[in-house]
Design a protein around this motif. Structure first.
Motif, PDB file in Angstrom:
ATOM      1  N   ARG A 152       0.835  -1.209   0.000  1.00 18.71           N
ATOM      2  CA  ARG A 152       0.000   0.000   0.000  1.00 18.71           C
ATOM      3  C   ARG A 152       0.867   1.255   0.000  1.00 18.71           C
ATOM      4  NH1 ARG A 152      -4.692  -1.228   4.487  1.00 18.71           N
ATOM      5  NH2 ARG A 152      -5.814  -2.833   3.317  1.00 18.71           N
ATOM      6  N   PHE A 153       1.949   1.222   0.775  1.00 21.82           N
ATOM      7  CA  PHE A 153       2.849   2.375   0.865  1.00 21.82           C
ATOM      8  C   PHE A 153       3.447   2.700  -0.503  1.00 21.82           C
ATOM      9  CE2 PHE A 153       7.340   3.671   1.351  1.00 21.82           C
ATOM     10  CZ  PHE A 153       7.132   4.938   1.867  1.00 21.82           C
ATOM     11  N   VAL A 154       3.913   1.675  -1.199  1.00 26.04           N
ATOM     12  CA  VAL A 154       4.529   1.873  -2.530  1.00 26.04           C
ATOM     13  C   VAL A 154       3.496   2.414  -3.516  1.00 26.04           C
ATOM     14  CG1 VAL A 154       5.584   0.667  -4.489  1.00 26.04           C
ATOM     15  CG2 VAL A 154       6.303   0.123  -2.169  1.00 26.04           C
ATOM     16  N   LYS A 155       2.266   1.875  -3.455  1.00 28.57           N
ATOM     17  CA  LYS A 155       1.196   2.299  -4.360  1.00 28.57           C
ATOM     18  C   LYS A 155       0.823   3.763  -4.125  1.00 28.57           C
ATOM     19  CE  LYS A 155      -3.123   0.401  -6.183  1.00 28.57           C
ATOM     20  NZ  LYS A 155      -4.222  -0.552  -5.924  1.00 28.57           N
ATOM     21  N   ARG A 156       0.695   4.161  -2.855  1.00 24.28           N
ATOM     22  CA  ARG A 156       0.317   5.546  -2.529  1.00 24.28           C
ATOM     23  C   ARG A 156       1.459   6.515  -2.821  1.00 24.28           C
ATOM     24  NH1 ARG A 156      -2.835   4.355   3.204  1.00 24.28           N
ATOM     25  NH2 ARG A 156      -4.463   3.027   2.309  1.00 24.28           N
ATOM     26  N   LEU A 195       5.696  25.135   1.749  1.00 19.03           N
ATOM     27  CA  LEU A 195       6.083  23.927   2.495  1.00 19.03           C
ATOM     28  C   LEU A 195       4.917  23.394   3.325  1.00 19.03           C
ATOM     29  CD1 LEU A 195       9.632  24.955   3.737  1.00 19.03           C
ATOM     30  CD2 LEU A 195       9.095  23.328   1.936  1.00 19.03           C
ATOM     31  N   LYS A 196       4.114  24.310   3.855  1.00 15.79           N
ATOM     32  CA  LYS A 196       2.942  23.896   4.634  1.00 15.79           C
ATOM     33  C   LYS A 196       1.947  23.148   3.749  1.00 15.79           C
ATOM     34  CE  LYS A 196      -0.284  25.846   8.022  1.00 15.79           C
ATOM     35  NZ  LYS A 196      -0.858  27.082   8.589  1.00 15.79           N
ATOM     36  N   GLN A 197       1.749  23.650   2.518  1.00 15.40           N
ATOM     37  CA  GLN A 197       0.838  22.999   1.568  1.00 15.40           C
ATOM     38  C   GLN A 197       1.371  21.632   1.150  1.00 15.40           C
ATOM     39  OE1 GLN A 197       0.680  25.957  -1.510  1.00 15.40           O
ATOM     40  NE2 GLN A 197      -0.975  27.111  -0.546  1.00 15.40           N
ATOM     41  N   VAL A 198       2.680  21.562   0.894  1.00 14.00           N
ATOM     42  CA  VAL A 198       3.304  20.293   0.472  1.00 14.00           C
ATOM     43  C   VAL A 198       3.160  19.235   1.553  1.00 14.00           C
ATOM     44  CG1 VAL A 198       5.509  19.173  -0.076  1.00 14.00           C
ATOM     45  CG2 VAL A 198       4.936  21.337  -1.138  1.00 14.00           C
ATOM     46  N   ARG A 199       3.429  19.597   2.811  1.00 15.26           N
ATOM     47  CA  ARG A 199       3.307  18.633   3.923  1.00 15.26           C
ATOM     48  C   ARG A 199       1.887  18.092   4.022  1.00 15.26           C
ATOM     49  NH1 ARG A 199       5.409  16.673   8.696  1.00 15.26           N
ATOM     50  NH2 ARG A 199       7.473  17.508   8.301  1.00 15.26           N
ATOM     51  N   ARG A 200       0.905  18.971   3.886  1.00 18.77           N
ATOM     52  CA  ARG A 200      -0.490  18.548   3.995  1.00 18.77           C
ATOM     53  C   ARG A 200      -0.859  17.595   2.848  1.00 18.77           C
ATOM     54  NH1 ARG A 200      -5.813  22.368   3.395  1.00 18.77           N
ATOM     55  NH2 ARG A 200      -7.347  20.800   3.940  1.00 18.77           N
ATOM     56  N   ILE A 201      -0.421  17.934   1.625  1.00 18.27           N
ATOM     57  CA  ILE A 201      -0.726  17.100   0.445  1.00 18.27           C
ATOM     58  C   ILE A 201      -0.094  15.727   0.587  1.00 18.27           C
ATOM     59  CG2 ILE A 201      -0.301  16.859  -2.035  1.00 18.27           C
ATOM     60  CD1 ILE A 201      -0.474  20.008  -2.121  1.00 18.27           C
ATOM     61  N   VAL A 202       1.173  15.690   1.005  1.00 21.39           N
ATOM     62  CA  VAL A 202       1.915  14.422   1.128  1.00 21.39           C
ATOM     63  C   VAL A 202       1.281  13.527   2.191  1.00 21.39           C
ATOM     64  CG1 VAL A 202       4.118  13.411   1.849  1.00 21.39           C
ATOM     65  CG2 VAL A 202       4.095  15.330   0.264  1.00 21.39           C
ATOM     66  N   ASP A 204      -1.812  13.619   3.397  1.00 21.11           N
ATOM     67  CA  ASP A 204      -3.158  13.186   2.971  1.00 21.11           C
ATOM     68  C   ASP A 204      -3.086  12.075   1.935  1.00 21.11           C
ATOM     69  OD1 ASP A 204      -4.212  15.008   4.666  1.00 21.11           O
ATOM     70  OD2 ASP A 204      -5.120  16.316   3.159  1.00 21.11           O
ATOM     71  N   CYS A 205      -2.077  12.130   1.064  1.00 22.56           N
ATOM     72  CA  CYS A 205      -1.928  11.103   0.024  1.00 22.56           C
ATOM     73  C   CYS A 205      -1.517   9.772   0.633  1.00 22.56           C
ATOM     74  CB  CYS A 205      -0.894  11.552  -1.004  1.00 22.56           C
ATOM     75  SG  CYS A 205      -0.564  10.328  -2.280  1.00 22.56           S
ATOM     76  N   ILE A 206      -0.509   9.792   1.506  1.00 23.06           N
ATOM     77  CA  ILE A 206       0.000   8.542   2.096  1.00 23.06           C
ATOM     78  C   ILE A 206      -1.022   7.923   3.046  1.00 23.06           C
ATOM     79  CG2 ILE A 206       1.863   7.508   3.460  1.00 23.06           C
ATOM     80  CD1 ILE A 206       2.740   8.444   0.668  1.00 23.06           C
ATOM     81  N   GLN A 207      -1.802   8.754   3.752  1.00 26.44           N
ATOM     82  CA  GLN A 207      -2.831   8.244   4.663  1.00 26.44           C
ATOM     83  C   GLN A 207      -4.146   7.941   3.941  1.00 26.44           C
ATOM     84  OE1 GLN A 207      -2.982  11.300   7.642  1.00 26.44           O
ATOM     85  NE2 GLN A 207      -1.201  10.522   8.752  1.00 26.44           N
ATOM     86  N   ASN A 208      -4.167   8.138   2.622  1.00 23.71           N
ATOM     87  CA  ASN A 208      -5.335   7.844   1.778  1.00 23.71           C
ATOM     88  C   ASN A 208      -6.549   8.712   2.135  1.00 23.71           C
ATOM     89  OD1 ASN A 208      -6.363   6.438  -0.433  1.00 23.71           O
ATOM     90  ND2 ASN A 208      -7.318   4.877   0.850  1.00 23.71           N
ATOM     91  N   PRO A 212      -3.655  13.530  -4.515  1.00 23.90           N
ATOM     92  CA  PRO A 212      -2.984  14.814  -4.801  1.00 23.90           C
ATOM     93  C   PRO A 212      -3.645  15.636  -5.906  1.00 23.90           C
ATOM     94  CG  PRO A 212      -1.378  13.046  -4.627  1.00 23.90           C
ATOM     95  CD  PRO A 212      -2.720  12.413  -4.553  1.00 23.90           C
ATOM     96  N   LEU A 213      -4.279  14.970  -6.881  1.00 25.07           N
ATOM     97  CA  LEU A 213      -4.930  15.693  -7.985  1.00 25.07           C
ATOM     98  C   LEU A 213      -6.043  16.613  -7.478  1.00 25.07           C
ATOM     99  CD1 LEU A 213      -5.153  12.896 -10.694  1.00 25.07           C
ATOM    100  CD2 LEU A 213      -3.643  14.862 -10.699  1.00 25.07           C
ATOM    101  N   TYR A 214      -6.783  16.165  -6.465  1.00 35.34           N
ATOM    102  CA  TYR A 214      -7.850  16.991  -5.896  1.00 35.34           C
ATOM    103  C   TYR A 214      -7.256  18.222  -5.192  1.00 35.34           C
ATOM    104  CZ  TYR A 214     -10.715  12.826  -6.718  1.00 35.34           C
ATOM    105  OH  TYR A 214     -11.359  11.762  -7.298  1.00 35.34           O
ATOM    106  N   HIS A 215      -6.139  18.014  -4.519  1.00 30.19           N
ATOM    107  CA  HIS A 215      -5.448  19.143  -3.873  1.00 30.19           C
ATOM    108  C   HIS A 215      -4.979  20.157  -4.922  1.00 30.19           C
ATOM    109  CE1 HIS A 215      -5.265  18.380   0.412  1.00 30.19           C
ATOM    110  NE2 HIS A 215      -4.969  17.113   0.208  1.00 30.19           N
TER     111      HIS A 215
END
Length: 389
Positions: A152-156, A195-202, A204-208, A212-215
């Motif tokens: 799952r980690f690799v896929k996300r 950097l704040k936006q990047v951390r939030r996107i990353v 949210d993506c890894i935790q499903n 990222p496209l919606y962000h």
């Protein structure tokens, strides 16, 4: 009366000390001063230098050793401008930075620490050196411990990168940050807001939580709204797209049938010693036991050799031949075929005769019937003449 006067004096003292540092300054309301502007550091501000030596060190992976060895002169020359010493230790696999007597900027050692961190996380040296600027910051996001399942980690993580790194490039354009996904970390360089936006996107993506496209879509809409000064003091929620998470159908796990509850525990399985006691093997001597084991081993070997021999001989066994029919039955079949052929011939002959009778011309038939006897006679006469002679 005296008590009241004492209280008033205490309140007056408190009033004096309370707003001591909150008094209005002459530069607070000056329109010519930009309070948010970060002025570039000048060495004249700290001519005495640093009082103590500050140093930081970090380890790097073995696969980065060759690259760091090649790029180290570039890093050394960049840090030398700010009066910071750096050292690359290939034996321990570490990089270290420390202040010197020439160091003037007290915050540059923190920037140097970030530089060696980025270099250890596979950021190219020319890009990592940009962190020494005051306007550029960095953030290393750890994503390895957010998901337990490795698949799952690799896929996300691949969702974050996208096909041909298209999603990553789009994130870099929207946030204005440099992003590098490497192993269990994501290194980002840019402004604090980005950097704040990047951390939030990353995260949210890894935790499903959100793709990222919606962000990216939300950030693009926000950029458009920022250009309109009329919407500066309004709530933007009504303009932003709302995404609902769809539940994907998962395979139903077959639940095991519950056995009826019994207060008694299940019977204990017999141990090895119990089985030996039951068979009587426990009471045999060591010599007898070894003989029995040897005999069993010999029997197993004999079975195995016989099976192997059977398999080898199976390759030389002739295939089964087709069974021929009996001669009497074959003869009967031949007679049947001959009888059918004979009957067919007879039918053809009869059919030909019938056809010839139907097509006879009467004149030719009478003429032919008158000529035939004379011919026969002539033939007979010839034969008689030859006999007499």
């Amino acid at each position: 009366m005296a008590a009241e006067e004492g209280e008033q004096q205490q309140q007056a003292k408190k009033g004096k000390t309370k707003g001591k540092h909150d008094k209005p300054k002459p530069w607070d309301d000056d329109p010519n001063i930009d309070h948010w502007n970060i002025e570039k550091f000048e060495p004249s501000w700290n001519e005495g230098g640093m009082l103590e030596v500050s140093s930081f060190s970090t380890l790097f992976p073995q696969y980065r050793e060759k690259y760091l060895q090649e790029a180290w002169p570039l890093v050394k020359s960049a840090l030398k401008e700010y009066g910071v010493a750096c050292e690359l230790n290939l034996v321990e696999g570490s990089m270290a930075v420390s202040t010197t007597r020439k160091t003037r900027d007290p915050y540059i050692i923190i920037k140097a620490r970030d530089l060696i961190k980025l270099l250890s996380r596979s950021v190219p040296a020319p890009q990592a050196i940009k962190i020494l600027d005051d306007e550029v910051q960095c953030d290393i996001i750890k994503i390895g411990n957010l998901v337990r399942n490795k698949e799952r980690f690799v896929k996300r993580r691949q969702h974050l990168v996208g096909p041909n790194s298209s999603t990553l490039k789009a994130l870099e354009i929207v946030t204005g940050c440099y992003i590098l996904v490497q192993g269990n970390t994501v290194a980002a360089m840019g402004s604090f807001k980005g950097l704040k936006q990047v951390r939030r996107i990353v995260e949210d993506c890894i935790q499903n939580k959100m793709h990222p496209l919606y962000h990216i879509k939300v950030l693009m809409v926000k950029k458009e709204l920022e250009r309109d000064p009329a919407l500066a003091n309004e709530n933007w929620d009504r303009f932003l797209p709302k995404f609902k998470k769809k539940n994907v159908k998962q395979k139903k796990v077959k639940s095991k049938e519950k056995k009826p509850y019994t207060p008694f525990p299940p019977p204990q399985p017999p141990s090895k010693i119990d089985l030996q006691l039951e068979s009587g093997e426990y009471f045999l001597s060591d010599k007898r036991k070894s003989e029995k084991q040897w005999r069993e081993k010999q029997e197993k070997q004999a079975e195995k050799t016989a099976e192997n021999k059977r398999k080898r001989e199976a390759a030389f066994m002739p295939p089964e031949e087709l069974v021929k029919k009996d001669s009497a039955q074959a003869g009967g079949d031949q007679t049947d075929v001959a009888a059918i052929a004979k009957s067919l011939k007879k039918k053809v002959k009869d059919f030909g005769k019938q056809k010839s009778i139907e097509n006879i011309n009467p004149q030719t038939y009478i003429a032919a019937s008158g000529e035939q006897p004379s011919r026969k006679k002539s033939k007979r006469s010839k034969s008689e003449g030859s006999e007499k002679s």
